[in-house]
Design an enzyme around this catalytic site. Structure first.
Site, mmCIF file in Angstrom:
data_model
loop_
_atom_site.group_PDB
_atom_site.id
_atom_site.type_symbol
_atom_site.label_atom_id
_atom_site.label_comp_id
_atom_site.label_asym_id
_atom_site.label_seq_id
_atom_site.Cartn_x
_atom_site.Cartn_y
_atom_site.Cartn_z
ATOM 1 N N ARG A 51 4.112 -16.053 -45.618
ATOM 2 C CA ARG A 51 3.271 -15.728 -46.775
ATOM 3 C C ARG A 51 2.375 -14.516 -46.566
ATOM 4 N NH1 ARG A 51 4.800 -20.525 -46.979
ATOM 5 N NH2 ARG A 51 4.448 -20.329 -44.763
ATOM 6 N N THR A 52 1.644 -14.506 -45.450
ATOM 7 C CA THR A 52 0.616 -13.473 -45.304
ATOM 8 C C THR A 52 1.259 -12.090 -45.210
ATOM 9 O OG1 THR A 52 -0.670 -15.118 -44.121
ATOM 10 C CG2 THR A 52 -1.469 -12.851 -44.034
ATOM 11 N N LYS A 80 5.852 -3.943 -23.712
ATOM 12 C CA LYS A 80 5.823 -3.161 -22.454
ATOM 13 C C LYS A 80 4.434 -3.178 -21.836
ATOM 14 C CE LYS A 80 8.754 0.097 -24.864
ATOM 15 N NZ LYS A 80 8.619 1.424 -25.513
ATOM 16 N N ARG A 101 -2.152 -9.640 -37.545
ATOM 17 C CA ARG A 101 -2.234 -11.039 -37.084
ATOM 18 C C ARG A 101 -1.992 -11.058 -35.582
ATOM 19 N NH1 ARG A 101 0.645 -16.160 -39.818
ATOM 20 N NH2 ARG A 101 -1.103 -15.762 -41.206
ATOM 21 N N HIS A 129 -9.206 -16.646 -40.854
ATOM 22 C CA HIS A 129 -8.089 -16.138 -41.665
ATOM 23 C C HIS A 129 -8.683 -15.761 -43.026
ATOM 24 C CE1 HIS A 129 -4.218 -15.457 -43.279
ATOM 25 N NE2 HIS A 129 -3.595 -16.573 -42.954
HETATM 26 N N1 CP Z 1 -0.871 -19.429 -44.925
HETATM 27 C C1 CP Z 1 -0.312 -18.615 -43.998
HETATM 28 O O1 CP Z 1 -1.020 -17.926 -43.246
HETATM 29 O O2 CP Z 1 1.041 -18.641 -43.984
HETATM 30 P P1 CP Z 1 1.970 -17.748 -43.034
HETATM 31 O O3 CP Z 1 1.704 -18.210 -41.605
HETATM 32 O O4 CP Z 1 3.358 -17.982 -43.487
HETATM 33 O O5 CP Z 1 1.523 -16.322 -43.181
#
Ligand code: CP
Length: 304
Positions: A51-52, A80, A101, A129
């Site tokens: 999603r993100t 590396k 991320r 998040h």
């Molecule tokens: N909600 C969320 O962060 O989903 P993903 O891990 O799929 O990005």
């Protein structure tokens, strides 16, 4: 230049403005379709995501911009041994904004020090998040219409779930919000959040192991999966993973206008048979994530 590392970097008013822009994008998508022409978003994902990452990428494309990046550390020079700082410094020469991320808490903050362009935290370990929190708030706003006075239940892995940590901090700034924490003893909300956020802000909260007992009180039920990737011991994960499974039978005692949210992915904690219940808002929530990220990109690029 401005980054988004922690949800508390945005004021309540700024979050309201972002939600207003996202509402307008939903109403008038054509008005936004080339605002980011010539701009590039880099998505640097050192951890898996559906999603993100894809909603950020769709967001940039729908704003008329372009996207570059990687979806796993092994396909970058991190494999590396390159540091996060060096990686981001280089990418900031190639892109106008970065969404990152990383499994390590604080990595996006370190990245923001090295970057020449805005950095967005797209999830760092068990910490934070913020764009999921924007998605969650936007969904509550669209589904219920307000935040003040809500009773919000957080259920599942409250220890490792970064989305619940961010959402708790964000909701603590609205009036008369009551929080109910439903988890096994081993996966309780971390004490630092209770001591540093809830108590100083006089937020009423309850901790329980029973979802059934509190279900009738809730306006929002925020389900989470048990975070397998953060456990040190597989036996503990297996013992705890099915602590809560939401079914239509369990929902029977909930308010008729309650909303069920989940950041997704789900594993076992919401039965598929719940999906057709109008109160199940988690797929609408995932869709909302694209629009609020479009609004955020515009804001951080200074285009709105
Ligand atoms: N909600 C969320 O962060 O989903 P993903 O891990 O799929 O990005």
């Amino acid at each position: 230049m401005r980054n988004l590392i922690d949800i508390l970097e945005l004021s309540v008013e700024e979050i309201g403005e972002l939600m207003g822009i996202a509402d307008d994008i939903i109403e008038r998508p054509e008005a936004y379709s080339d605002i980011c022409k010539g701009k590039k978003l880099a998505t640097l994902f050192f951890e898996p995501s559906t999603r993100t990452r894809l909603s950020f990428e769709a967001a940039m494309y729908e704003l008329g911009g372009n996207v570059l990046g990687f979806s796993e550390a092994n396909s970058s020079s991190a494999a590396k041994g390159e540091s996060v700082s060096d990686t981001v410094r280089i990418v900031s020469y190639y892109a106008d904004i970065i969404a990152m991320r990383h499994p390590k808490e604080g990595a996006p903050l370190v990245a923001s020090y090295a970057s020449d362009v805005p950095v967005i935290n797209a999830g760092d370990g068990g910490h934070n998040h913020p764009t999921q929190t924007l998605t969650d708030l936007f969904t509550i706003k669209r589904e219920i219409g307000h935040f003040d006075g809500l009773t919000v239940g957080f259920c599942g892995d409250l220890k490792f779930g970064r989305t619940v940590h961010s959402l708790l901090c964000a909701l603590a700034r609205y009036k008369n919000v009551k929080m109910v924490f439903i988890s096994p003893e081993e996966l309780k909300m971390p004490d630092y959040l209770i001591q540093e956020v809830l108590i100083p802000n006089n937020i009423e909260y309850v901790e329980t192991t029973s979802l059934d007992e509190v279900m009738p009180q809730l306006d929002v039920l925020y389900m989470t999966r048990v975070q397998k990737e953060r456990f040190f011991n597989e036996a503990d994960y297996i013992r705890l993973k099915d602590s809560y499974i939401l079914t239509p039978e369990k929902l029977a005692s909930a308010k008729a206008d309650m909303r069920v949210l989940h950041p997704l992915p789900r594993v076992n904690e919401i039965a598929n048979t719940v999906d057709k219940d109008e109160r199940a808002a988690y797929f609408r929530q995932a869709k909302n994530g694209k629009y609020i990220r479009m609004a955020l990109i515009l804001r951080l690029l200074g285009l709105k």
